[in-house]
Write a protein that holds these residues in place. Sequence first.
Motif: not given
Length: 221
Positions: A99-119
């Motif tokens: 729906g035009g929204r970034d899936v990864g960003e939504q998952i992290v923004a809702d506290g369901l995953a870490h940002a993988y800063r190594q990559y």
Amino acid sequence: MIRFCSLLILLATPAFADFSGPVHVVDGDTLHVGNVTVRVHGIDAPETDQTCNDAQGRSWPCGAFVTEEISRRFEGETATCDLIELDRYGRSVAKCFVGGRDVGEQIVADGLAHAYRQYSMDYDLAEKSAQVLGLGLWAGTMQSPAAFRADRRAAALAANPPSTPTDANCFIKGNISGSGQIYHMPHNRDYDRTRINETRGERWFCTEADARAAGWRAARN
């Protein structure tokens, strides 16, 4: 000569292309989009069997919860993905949009995953915002998925110590992974960290010819 060099450059460039399809959720950071296995770029979700602690210090199955929650949101939806690279397991690392929204960003923004800063630092601010607001996993405490995997690997190695070659001349490592049967030479990138577990069918080889004859192929890096 210029045209010939240009052709060589084109042939040497990976033919990455965007793709789309219905979503099937494998786990917190892995999707099937159509027939493509996607490792979602820039995020690291808890492993399916990982547990966390809630605000009262009680253990709960956060990994399974994250998979279920992401399935509830995205299962069966149509995603469009921008392919970034292939990982060493052959999975497509991609940014995907529903729906035009970034899936990864939504998952992290809702506290369901870490940002993988190594990559990637793409979702650094999204994670910090979720952490400040105490959303999702940040409502309690959680070991980072990377640390959880490292502890699990260490426990597995302690239970099944890797073998060493009986013949010092047989130093080629025949490893079995998601990419198949791969042999590693000392000059290969992953040689030092590759462990041989003979109970899994892994083995040592004396020559590359022996390895190829047994069905192993050379590591790409």
